[in-house]
Design a protein around this motif. Structure first.
Motif, PDB file in Angstrom:
ATOM      1  N   THR A  14     -23.347  36.607  39.673  1.00 53.07           N
ATOM      2  CA  THR A  14     -23.677  38.038  39.782  1.00 53.07           C
ATOM      3  C   THR A  14     -22.433  38.925  39.743  1.00 53.07           C
ATOM      4  O   THR A  14     -22.546  40.138  39.672  1.00 53.07           O
ATOM      5  CB  THR A  14     -24.419  38.338  41.112  1.00 53.07           C
ATOM      6  N   MET A  15     -21.257  38.304  39.797  1.00 58.25           N
ATOM      7  CA  MET A  15     -20.024  39.099  39.882  1.00 58.25           C
ATOM      8  C   MET A  15     -19.570  39.564  38.502  1.00 58.25           C
ATOM      9  O   MET A  15     -19.760  38.876  37.519  1.00 58.25           O
ATOM     10  CB  MET A  15     -18.906  38.265  40.512  1.00 58.25           C
ATOM     11  N   ILE A  16     -18.953  40.740  38.490  1.00 57.91           N
ATOM     12  CA  ILE A  16     -18.426  41.283  37.235  1.00 57.91           C
ATOM     13  C   ILE A  16     -16.960  40.890  37.128  1.00 57.91           C
ATOM     14  O   ILE A  16     -16.165  41.226  38.012  1.00 57.91           O
ATOM     15  CB  ILE A  16     -18.570  42.819  37.202  1.00 57.91           C
ATOM     16  N   LYS A  18     -13.093  40.820  36.578  1.00 54.59           N
ATOM     17  CA  LYS A  18     -12.055  41.857  36.674  1.00 54.59           C
ATOM     18  C   LYS A  18     -12.486  43.068  37.489  1.00 54.59           C
ATOM     19  O   LYS A  18     -11.800  44.070  37.532  1.00 54.59           O
ATOM     20  CB  LYS A  18     -11.595  42.323  35.288  1.00 54.59           C
ATOM     21  N   GLU A  19     -13.684  43.008  38.113  1.00 53.57           N
ATOM     22  CA  GLU A  19     -14.097  44.156  38.923  1.00 53.57           C
ATOM     23  C   GLU A  19     -14.511  43.706  40.321  1.00 53.57           C
ATOM     24  O   GLU A  19     -15.128  44.456  41.059  1.00 53.57           O
ATOM     25  CB  GLU A  19     -15.244  44.909  38.226  1.00 53.57           C
ATOM     26  N   THR A  20     -14.230  42.451  40.664  1.00 57.51           N
ATOM     27  CA  THR A  20     -14.655  41.917  41.958  1.00 57.51           C
ATOM     28  C   THR A  20     -13.460  41.323  42.701  1.00 57.51           C
ATOM     29  O   THR A  20     -12.679  40.577  42.116  1.00 57.51           O
ATOM     30  CB  THR A  20     -15.722  40.809  41.759  1.00 57.51           C
ATOM     31  N   VAL A  21     -13.319  41.678  43.986  1.00 56.77           N
ATOM     32  CA  VAL A  21     -12.298  41.062  44.842  1.00 56.77           C
ATOM     33  C   VAL A  21     -13.034  40.173  45.848  1.00 56.77           C
ATOM     34  O   VAL A  21     -14.045  40.581  46.425  1.00 56.77           O
ATOM     35  CB  VAL A  21     -11.478  42.136  45.595  1.00 56.77           C
ATOM     36  N   LEU A  22     -12.552  38.943  46.028  1.00 56.21           N
ATOM     37  CA  LEU A  22     -13.189  38.016  46.978  1.00 56.21           C
ATOM     38  C   LEU A  22     -12.238  37.705  48.130  1.00 56.21           C
ATOM     39  O   LEU A  22     -11.049  37.469  47.916  1.00 56.21           O
ATOM     40  CB  LEU A  22     -13.544  36.699  46.273  1.00 56.21           C
ATOM     41  N   THR A  49     -16.559  36.755  51.237  1.00 57.08           N
ATOM     42  CA  THR A  49     -16.891  38.178  51.372  1.00 57.08           C
ATOM     43  C   THR A  49     -16.577  38.850  50.047  1.00 57.08           C
ATOM     44  O   THR A  49     -15.441  38.771  49.560  1.00 57.08           O
ATOM     45  CB  THR A  49     -16.046  38.833  52.486  1.00 57.08           C
ATOM     46  N   VAL A  50     -17.597  39.477  49.438  1.00 58.01           N
ATOM     47  CA  VAL A  50     -17.421  40.134  48.143  1.00 58.01           C
ATOM     48  C   VAL A  50     -16.964  41.580  48.371  1.00 58.01           C
ATOM     49  O   VAL A  50     -17.553  42.304  49.168  1.00 58.01           O
ATOM     50  CB  VAL A  50     -18.747  40.105  47.342  1.00 58.01           C
ATOM     51  N   ASN A  51     -15.892  41.966  47.670  1.00 57.70           N
ATOM     52  CA  ASN A  51     -15.324  43.321  47.763  1.00 57.70           C
ATOM     53  C   ASN A  51     -15.153  43.794  49.220  1.00 57.70           C
ATOM     54  O   ASN A  51     -15.770  44.774  49.652  1.00 57.70           O
ATOM     55  CB  ASN A  51     -16.193  44.327  47.000  1.00 57.70           C
ATOM     56  N   PHE A  61      -6.880  44.947  44.068  1.00 59.79           N
ATOM     57  CA  PHE A  61      -7.710  45.346  42.929  1.00 59.79           C
ATOM     58  C   PHE A  61      -6.910  46.252  41.982  1.00 59.79           C
ATOM     59  O   PHE A  61      -6.897  46.054  40.767  1.00 59.79           O
ATOM     60  CB  PHE A  61      -8.969  46.060  43.421  1.00 59.79           C
TER      61      PHE A  61
END
Length: 260
Positions: A14-16, A18-22, A49-51, A61
């Protein structure tokens, strides 16, 4: 096999890119001989933990985005892979895009198109850029050393190259190829001036230079590289460009139409 593995896989899907920090806690780190390096594996104790809403995540990011957009992560693009006069295959813009999707290798072609975006009348800093010679990261001209954390020479004095470096859009009746790189030394040949000469031009002179190309159908030589990092899926580099001969355009257009 574990239901937890399935959950982790579904979460990742479900993650995009280059637009998600974990933020990952309790991952198992071990040496992977197949990949010849350390790898992290998740298990039932791992918490992802997403973003996360923290300053560190925000800084990470911003940094990753800058590195990605600067081209520092790309393999060094060498537009001079082949002599321009050896490139003979003619494509429409949609054919260039289609071939990039079907073909994992870089390829070269000619397109009789319009430059629909050529922002040479914006601020000089957007047209002429300075990059670290070692890692191609964008730097300011007065920087003492490279600011890319991953650069091999970031502890040494900056080695930099300054030149034209701007995105151009290429358009024909089949579509647009966005943000193709137009860089030195190719840009000097196309624009007919050096970076020093360009800096001394006034706004009217820059605008006149821009319109020389914008409304004219050009013969544009490009290198196309499939790119997973860009939304468009393709990275284009302009190798040469000149206003096209109308007879030549007509001949190639009728040949392309016959092929369809």
């Amino acid at each position: 096999s574990h239901s937890w593995d399935r959950e982790a896989i579904q979460l990742v899907q479900t993650m995009i890119p280059k637009e998600t920090v974990l933020f990952i806690a309790d991952a198992k780190i071990s040496f992977d001989s197949f990949r010849d390096g350390m790898t992290a594996t998740v298990n039932s104790k791992t918490i992802i933990t997403v973003n996360p809403d923290t300053r560190e995540a925000s800084l990470l990011f911003s940094y990753a985005k800058e590195v990605s957009e600067s081209g520092a992560l790309d393999q060094d693009e060498k537009p001079e892979d082949v002599p321009v006069d050896s490139i003979t295959d003619v494509y429409t813009v949609s054919q260039l895009k289609q071939k990039a999707q079907e073909n994992p290798e870089a390829f070269f072609g000619i397109t009789y198109s319009f430059m629909s975006r050529l922002d040479i009348d914006s601020s000089v800093s957007k047209v002429i850029k300075t990059r670290c010679s070692r890692c191609k990261f964008l730097v300011t001209e007065d920087a003492q050393s490279c600011t890319n954390m991953l650069c091999s020479g970031r502890d040494q004095a900056l080695l930099a190259t300054t030149g034209f470096d701007l995105p151009v859009d290429i358009t024909d009746h089949t579509g647009t190829l966005h943000a193709c790189s137009l860089r030195s030394p190719v840009a000097e040949n196309i624009l007919g001036c050096t970076t020093n000469e360009f800096t001394s031009l006034n706004d009217n002179e820059r605008t006149a230079m821009k319109w020389k190309f914008l409304l004219e159908r050009c013969k544009i030589y490009v290198k196309i590289t499939p790119s997973t990092k860009l939304r468009s899926g393709t990275r284009g580099v302009v190798l040469a460009c000149s206003v096209a001969d109308p007879g030549e355009v007509k001949q190639h257009m009728s040949a392309l139409l016959q092929r369809l």
